[in-house]
Design a protein around this motif. Structure first.
Motif, mmCIF file in Angstrom:
data_model
loop_
_atom_site.group_PDB
_atom_site.id
_atom_site.type_symbol
_atom_site.label_atom_id
_atom_site.label_comp_id
_atom_site.label_asym_id
_atom_site.label_seq_id
_atom_site.Cartn_x
_atom_site.Cartn_y
_atom_site.Cartn_z
ATOM 1 N N ARG A 146 31.035 42.860 39.088
ATOM 2 C CA ARG A 146 31.955 42.194 40.035
ATOM 3 C C ARG A 146 33.239 42.584 40.448
ATOM 4 N N SER A 147 33.504 42.495 41.813
ATOM 5 C CA SER A 147 34.501 43.088 42.350
ATOM 6 C C SER A 147 36.029 42.201 41.990
ATOM 7 N N LEU A 148 36.887 42.954 42.016
ATOM 8 C CA LEU A 148 38.408 41.953 41.623
ATOM 9 C C LEU A 148 38.396 40.896 42.699
ATOM 10 N N LEU A 149 38.105 41.203 43.963
ATOM 11 C CA LEU A 149 38.036 40.209 45.047
ATOM 12 C C LEU A 149 37.287 38.980 44.617
ATOM 13 N N ASP A 150 36.049 39.277 44.409
ATOM 14 C CA ASP A 150 35.239 38.100 43.636
ATOM 15 C C ASP A 150 35.646 37.109 42.655
ATOM 16 N N VAL A 151 36.062 38.078 41.670
ATOM 17 C CA VAL A 151 36.483 37.537 40.521
ATOM 18 C C VAL A 151 38.013 36.759 40.882
ATOM 19 N N LEU A 152 38.889 37.183 41.607
ATOM 20 C CA LEU A 152 39.985 36.239 41.955
ATOM 21 C C LEU A 152 39.760 35.092 42.722
ATOM 22 N N ASN A 212 42.511 47.585 47.833
ATOM 23 C CA ASN A 212 41.492 46.764 48.595
ATOM 24 C C ASN A 212 40.533 46.348 47.464
ATOM 25 N N ALA A 213 40.907 44.580 47.262
ATOM 26 C CA ALA A 213 40.231 44.279 45.838
ATOM 27 C C ALA A 213 38.691 44.215 46.187
ATOM 28 N N CYS A 214 37.964 44.462 47.363
ATOM 29 C CA CYS A 214 36.696 44.568 47.493
ATOM 30 C C CYS A 214 36.150 45.619 46.744
ATOM 31 N N LEU A 215 36.931 46.625 46.909
ATOM 32 C CA LEU A 215 36.371 48.285 46.519
ATOM 33 C C LEU A 215 36.735 48.440 44.786
ATOM 34 N N MET A 216 37.575 47.535 44.295
ATOM 35 C CA MET A 216 37.770 47.651 42.845
ATOM 36 C C MET A 216 36.970 46.616 41.899
ATOM 37 N N LEU A 217 36.535 47.219 40.991
ATOM 38 C CA LEU A 217 35.694 46.584 39.972
ATOM 39 C C LEU A 217 36.770 45.682 39.099
ATOM 40 N N ALA A 218 36.412 44.330 38.762
ATOM 41 C CA ALA A 218 37.569 43.549 38.206
ATOM 42 C C ALA A 218 37.882 44.248 36.836
ATOM 43 N N VAL A 219 36.584 44.844 36.098
ATOM 44 C CA VAL A 219 36.933 45.468 34.915
ATOM 45 C C VAL A 219 38.136 46.406 34.901
ATOM 46 N N GLU A 220 38.062 47.238 36.054
ATOM 47 C CA GLU A 220 39.150 48.008 36.211
ATOM 48 C C GLU A 220 40.597 47.531 36.072
ATOM 49 N N ALA A 221 40.770 46.469 36.302
ATOM 50 C CA ALA A 221 41.987 45.599 36.196
ATOM 51 C C ALA A 221 42.438 45.173 34.857
ATOM 52 N N GLN A 222 41.440 45.465 33.852
ATOM 53 C CA GLN A 222 41.997 45.164 32.433
ATOM 54 C C GLN A 222 43.379 45.477 32.042
ATOM 55 N N GLY A 223 44.002 44.393 31.565
ATOM 56 C CA GLY A 223 45.461 44.821 31.291
ATOM 57 C C GLY A 223 46.193 44.832 32.441
ATOM 58 N N ALA A 224 45.909 44.790 33.433
ATOM 59 C CA ALA A 224 46.871 45.198 34.764
ATOM 60 C C ALA A 224 47.696 43.760 34.963
ATOM 61 N N SER A 225 48.580 44.070 35.952
ATOM 62 C CA SER A 225 49.340 43.147 36.605
ATOM 63 C C SER A 225 48.712 43.151 38.019
ATOM 64 N N VAL A 226 48.509 41.843 38.726
ATOM 65 C CA VAL A 226 47.853 41.683 39.947
ATOM 66 C C VAL A 226 48.706 40.689 40.526
ATOM 67 N N GLN A 227 49.034 41.057 41.863
ATOM 68 C CA GLN A 227 49.724 40.085 42.775
ATOM 69 C C GLN A 227 48.777 40.026 43.968
ATOM 70 N N THR A 228 48.770 38.691 44.266
ATOM 71 C CA THR A 228 48.094 38.023 45.330
ATOM 72 C C THR A 228 48.994 37.209 46.214
ATOM 73 N N VAL A 229 48.540 37.204 47.399
ATOM 74 C CA VAL A 229 49.523 36.397 48.399
ATOM 75 C C VAL A 229 49.963 34.979 47.849
ATOM 76 N N GLU A 230 48.965 34.443 47.080
ATOM 77 C CA GLU A 230 49.614 33.141 46.546
ATOM 78 C C GLU A 230 50.864 33.415 45.619
ATOM 79 N N GLY A 231 50.891 34.572 45.084
ATOM 80 C CA GLY A 231 52.007 35.297 44.235
ATOM 81 C C GLY A 231 53.550 35.373 45.019
ATOM 82 N N LEU A 232 53.273 35.470 46.282
ATOM 83 C CA LEU A 232 54.447 35.911 47.169
ATOM 84 C C LEU A 232 55.708 34.840 47.197
ATOM 85 N N GLN A 233 55.291 33.558 46.932
ATOM 86 C CA GLN A 233 56.388 32.560 47.029
ATOM 87 C C GLN A 233 57.309 32.703 45.729
ATOM 88 N N PRO A 234 58.439 32.965 45.695
ATOM 89 C CA PRO A 234 59.555 32.974 44.675
ATOM 90 C C PRO A 234 59.435 31.502 43.954
#
Length: 166
Positions: free
Chosen positions: A23-29, A60-82
């Protein structure tokens, strides 16, 4: 299919998600994490609607497999708000300038603009154009988007300057 445990930090929150490894990171998010702000546009990396920041770099989250984000820090638009009751300067500026029409591209553009302003708070139009080159907007013609990014950059630079002086 056997699921894999994906452990990552999303918008500052540690998450453990059981996912299929294809699964892509996009779909998992969107589906497992419930963060639907990141949009699925073209699903082939051409439009930028799915842009997120992974370990400090826009992807581009659609091109990244979610497993490639193992241990990573991800910021989405929901995380913009301080904070819960305040908007990021980019969000304020986009509203002020009417920088989105249908809004579908806006999450990806906000993320790319944040990355750009984090690197260069006072970009030229050419730098904004280059910074957003992977993000397509079919409605606005970009003028209001550029105006909003310049406004947010000035505000962010001024706030940073004031915090350094204090």
């Amino acid at each position: 299919m056997t699921k894999t445990l994906l452990e990552l930090t999303v918008n500052g929150e540690d998450r453990s998600l059981a996912i299929e490894p294809y699964r892509s990171l996009l779909d998992v998010l969107r589906e497992e994490a419930g963060l639907t702000g990141t949009k699925k546009g073209c699903d082939v990396g051409d439009c930028g609607a799915c842009t997120v920041i992974v370990d400090g770099q826009p992807v581009n989250a659609c091109l990244m497999l979610a497993v490639e984000a193992q241990g990573a820090s991800v910021q989405t638009v929901e995380g913009l708000q301080p904070g819960p009751d305040e908007l990021h300067p980019l969000q304020d500026a986009f509203m002020e300038h009417g920088a989105s029409q249908c809004g579908f591209c806006t999450p990806g553009i906000l993320i790319m603009a944040k990355h750009l302003l984090d690197q260069n708070p006072l970009p030229t139009d050419e730098e904004i154009r280059f910074g957003l080159s992977g993000n397509i907007c079919r409605c606005t013609g970009y003028t209001k988007i550029f105006d909003a990014i310049r406004t947010a950059g000035r505000r962010m630079a001024a706030a940073k300057s004031q915090s350094v002086e204090a």
